[in-house]
Design an enzyme around this catalytic site. Sequence first.
Site, PDB file in Angstrom:
ATOM      1  N   LEU A  77       0.874  -1.171   0.000  1.00 24.61           N
ATOM      2  CA  LEU A  77       0.000   0.000   0.000  1.00 24.61           C
ATOM      3  C   LEU A  77       0.911   1.220   0.000  1.00 24.61           C
ATOM      4  O   LEU A  77       1.721   1.400   0.913  1.00 24.61           O
ATOM      5  CB  LEU A  77      -0.889  -0.012   1.243  1.00 24.61           C
ATOM      6  CG  LEU A  77      -1.732   1.231   1.537  1.00 24.61           C
ATOM      7  CD1 LEU A  77      -2.687   1.517   0.393  1.00 24.61           C
ATOM      8  CD2 LEU A  77      -2.488   1.048   2.841  1.00 24.61           C
ATOM      9  N   SER A  78       0.795   2.054  -1.023  1.00 25.36           N
ATOM     10  CA  SER A  78       1.731   3.165  -1.191  1.00 25.36           C
ATOM     11  C   SER A  78       1.700   4.123  -0.011  1.00 25.36           C
ATOM     12  O   SER A  78       0.670   4.314   0.646  1.00 25.36           O
ATOM     13  CB  SER A  78       1.412   3.938  -2.475  1.00 25.36           C
ATOM     14  OG  SER A  78       1.700   3.170  -3.612  1.00 25.36           O
ATOM     15  N   GLN A  79       2.839   4.742   0.227  1.00 26.93           N
ATOM     16  CA  GLN A  79       2.981   5.813   1.213  1.00 26.93           C
ATOM     17  C   GLN A  79       1.921   6.889   0.943  1.00 26.93           C
ATOM     18  O   GLN A  79       1.675   7.259  -0.211  1.00 26.93           O
ATOM     19  CB  GLN A  79       4.381   6.390   1.053  1.00 26.93           C
ATOM     20  CG  GLN A  79       4.699   7.624   1.838  1.00 26.93           C
ATOM     21  CD  GLN A  79       6.034   8.219   1.405  1.00 26.93           C
ATOM     22  OE1 GLN A  79       6.686   7.700   0.500  1.00 26.93           O
ATOM     23  NE2 GLN A  79       6.432   9.303   2.047  1.00 26.93           N
TER      24      GLN A  79
END
Length: 229
Positions: A77-79
């Site tokens: 899950l992207s930053q």
Amino acid sequence: MHCRIPDTQDTHRLGGIGMTSQRTRNRLIRRLQANGIRDTRVLETMAREPRHLFVDEALAHRAYEDTALPLGHGQTLSQPWIVARMTELVLTARPRRVLEVGTGSGYQTLILARLVEAVWSIERIGALHQRAAARLAMLGADNVRLRHEDGGHGWPQAAPYDVILLTACASVLPPELLAQLADGGELIAPLEDDAGRQWLTRVRRCGITFERTRLERVRFVPLLEGVIQ
């Protein structure tokens, strides 16, 4: 610009407590602002939406840290800063129709869905596709269409798109994706250069030509081919 950060009395039917509370979310939003995110639509949407529902329960207490989190299957899950930055870039094109390649958890999909008219999103890993579909349905994202498929082929039946967003890094852009951009449309993607460095890149279609602009260094998982059931 003034961003309305919800106060702790604001209610959200899926709001959290403690490390997933509105106060914790607001702290993240202030950090995003301090790190250069300016679009108030993006900030307010991310303050409102429950990122903690898009990770395993054991990681929910870290959902509002500005860090990437594992999803399993070699994906992340992207930053939050990356989600905010990519959404800002999408919105500069004033799109109505957006194709996302790499649904992942569905969190980026949700943020887009709250801000544009319609989103098509493709995920190659079956388990991630199913989880994202359930989460997005629960949150009422009824302007999203999902497909379990190899994202490199795009979604030609619904083309053309005003913006195509890749959430994984490509060394070569699939021609099929570029062909599905509307004239004047933009593709936003992390692209790898010859030295193996990744750059967030904007590709704008102008008739039969494509203009590329490098924006900033990033780090994403690779864009892979094939489908996993």
